[in-house]
Motif scaffolding. Structure first.
Motif, short mmCIF file in Angstrom:
data_model
loop_
_atom_site.label_atom_id
_atom_site.label_comp_id
_atom_site.label_asym_id
_atom_site.label_seq_id
_atom_site.Cartn_x
_atom_site.Cartn_y
_atom_site.Cartn_z
N LEU A 80 2.44 -7.44 -15.21
CA LEU A 80 1.60 -6.55 -14.42
C LEU A 80 1.75 -6.86 -12.94
O LEU A 80 2.30 -7.87 -12.56
CB LEU A 80 0.12 -6.68 -14.84
CG LEU A 80 -0.56 -8.05 -14.68
CD1 LEU A 80 -1.17 -8.21 -13.27
CD2 LEU A 80 -1.67 -8.22 -15.72
N ASN A 81 1.26 -5.93 -12.14
CA ASN A 81 1.13 -6.19 -10.71
C ASN A 81 -0.28 -5.80 -10.29
O ASN A 81 -0.89 -4.90 -10.87
CB ASN A 81 2.16 -5.41 -9.89
CG ASN A 81 2.05 -3.91 -10.07
OD1 ASN A 81 2.30 -3.40 -11.18
ND2 ASN A 81 1.71 -3.19 -9.02
N HIS A 82 -0.80 -6.51 -9.31
CA HIS A 82 -2.10 -6.18 -8.73
C HIS A 82 -1.88 -5.84 -7.26
O HIS A 82 -1.32 -6.64 -6.50
CB HIS A 82 -3.10 -7.32 -8.83
CG HIS A 82 -4.40 -7.00 -8.16
ND1 HIS A 82 -5.38 -6.24 -8.77
CD2 HIS A 82 -4.86 -7.27 -6.91
CE1 HIS A 82 -6.40 -6.09 -7.95
NE2 HIS A 82 -6.11 -6.70 -6.81
N THR A 83 -2.29 -4.63 -6.88
CA THR A 83 -2.07 -4.16 -5.52
C THR A 83 -3.35 -4.25 -4.71
O THR A 83 -4.36 -3.68 -5.08
CB THR A 83 -1.58 -2.70 -5.53
OG1 THR A 83 -0.38 -2.60 -6.30
CG2 THR A 83 -1.31 -2.21 -4.12
N PRO A 115 -1.23 -4.05 5.75
CA PRO A 115 -0.31 -5.09 5.31
C PRO A 115 0.48 -4.68 4.07
O PRO A 115 0.22 -3.64 3.45
CB PRO A 115 -1.27 -6.23 4.96
CG PRO A 115 -2.47 -5.51 4.42
CD PRO A 115 -2.60 -4.26 5.26
N SER A 116 1.44 -5.49 3.72
CA SER A 116 2.11 -5.45 2.43
C SER A 116 1.53 -6.62 1.64
O SER A 116 1.81 -7.78 1.94
CB SER A 116 3.62 -5.60 2.61
OG SER A 116 4.25 -6.04 1.42
N LYS A 117 0.72 -6.30 0.61
CA LYS A 117 -0.08 -7.34 -0.04
C LYS A 117 -0.18 -7.06 -1.53
O LYS A 117 -0.79 -6.07 -1.94
CB LYS A 117 -1.46 -7.38 0.61
CG LYS A 117 -2.38 -8.50 0.15
CD LYS A 117 -3.69 -8.44 0.92
CE LYS A 117 -4.64 -9.54 0.53
NZ LYS A 117 -5.94 -9.43 1.25
N GLU A 118 0.40 -7.93 -2.34
CA GLU A 118 0.45 -7.67 -3.78
C GLU A 118 0.64 -8.97 -4.55
O GLU A 118 1.06 -9.99 -3.99
CB GLU A 118 1.60 -6.69 -4.08
CG GLU A 118 1.70 -6.26 -5.53
CD GLU A 118 2.00 -4.79 -5.69
OE1 GLU A 118 1.34 -3.97 -5.02
OE2 GLU A 118 2.92 -4.46 -6.47
#
Length: 244
Positions: A80-83, A115-118
């Motif tokens: 999974l990914n959390h954004t 931002p780019s935050k993941e």
């Protein structure tokens, strides 16, 4: 092989080439050789070239040039990914990364000053064959703010119900390098400075020996400097991102 995965996998046969007298090969043996082979056949060079080509196609704007390596001794599968903010651009996260392979991606901001935050989670097993989830997280900020990283290892499925606000708070207390050992696994995360830095995450096992554990935190095989090589945040440069 997916277009964003690089390198031949490190298998039992590879281990036997390095240690022909070995009798019983374990995941730790495969992990050690994977760390020794981090740039075999220029696979680290190739993943770096791939993410920089993505960045050049994307253009200006806050982004994270991500490169992750599997040295766990077995396959890692995307869970999974959390954004928090942003999105992966054009090339999705690799679904399977075999032992000894790199995977690359470009994660970009979704608003002009955002931002780019993941966080991303991959699932594999430790040396004892027990399932483990490796989590790597980054926060790339615009302009001259501190970029941050964080990593954790948990049992399978725990990140599906994780307190992401708490994880965000833990990342906020970190800086540009972080490593952790837990539950038979090891993870390290590193990020450069600037608005489009390189991010390197290495997923491995514990108790590999001091030399190999040092390799598992060494990003020089990919780049001598992870700092941004792009002018994204000067007046007039940070325009709207291109359409998909």
């Amino acid at each position: 092989m997916a277009t964003n995965v690089f390198g031949n996998p490190v298998t039992d046969e590879t281990v036997r080439l390095v240690s022909p007298n070995i009798t019983q090969i374990t995941a730790r043996d495969r992990a050690r050789v994977a760390l020794q082979y981090m740039n075999a056949e220029e696979k680290a060079t190739n993943v770096s070239r791939f993410v920089h080509n993505l960045k050049e196609a994307y253009g200006t704007g806050t982004s994270t040039l991500g490169m992750i390596y599997n040295a766990t001794g077995g396959n890692l599968t995307f869970d999974l990914n959390h954004t928090w903010e942003g999105a992966v651009w054009h090339s999705p996260y690799a679904q399977i990364i075999q032992n000894g392979q790199w995977a690359g991606f470009l994660h970009v901001r979704d608003r002009l000053i955002g931002p780019s935050k993941e966080a991303i989670v991959y699932r594999g097993v430790n040396n004892d064959g027990a399932g483990r989830d490796w989590m790597l997280a980054w926060n790339t900020s615009r302009m001259n703010y501190q970029n941050r990283v964080y990593a954790e290892i948990r049992t399978p499925g725990e990140f599906g119900s994780a307190n992401w606000n708490a994880i965000d708070s833990k990342m906020d207390s970190q800086t540009n390098n972080y490593s952790t050992t837990a539950l038979g696994g090891f993870a390290s995360a590193s990020i450069g400075a600037g608005s489009s830095p390189e991010f390197v995450g290495i997923m491995s096992l514990d108790d590999l020996g001091s030399n190999f554990m040092a390799m598992a935190s060494d990003v020089s095989v990919v780049s001598q400097s992870l700092d941004s090589k792009y002018v994204d945040d000067v007046d007039g440069a940070d325009e709207e991102p291109p359409a998909e």
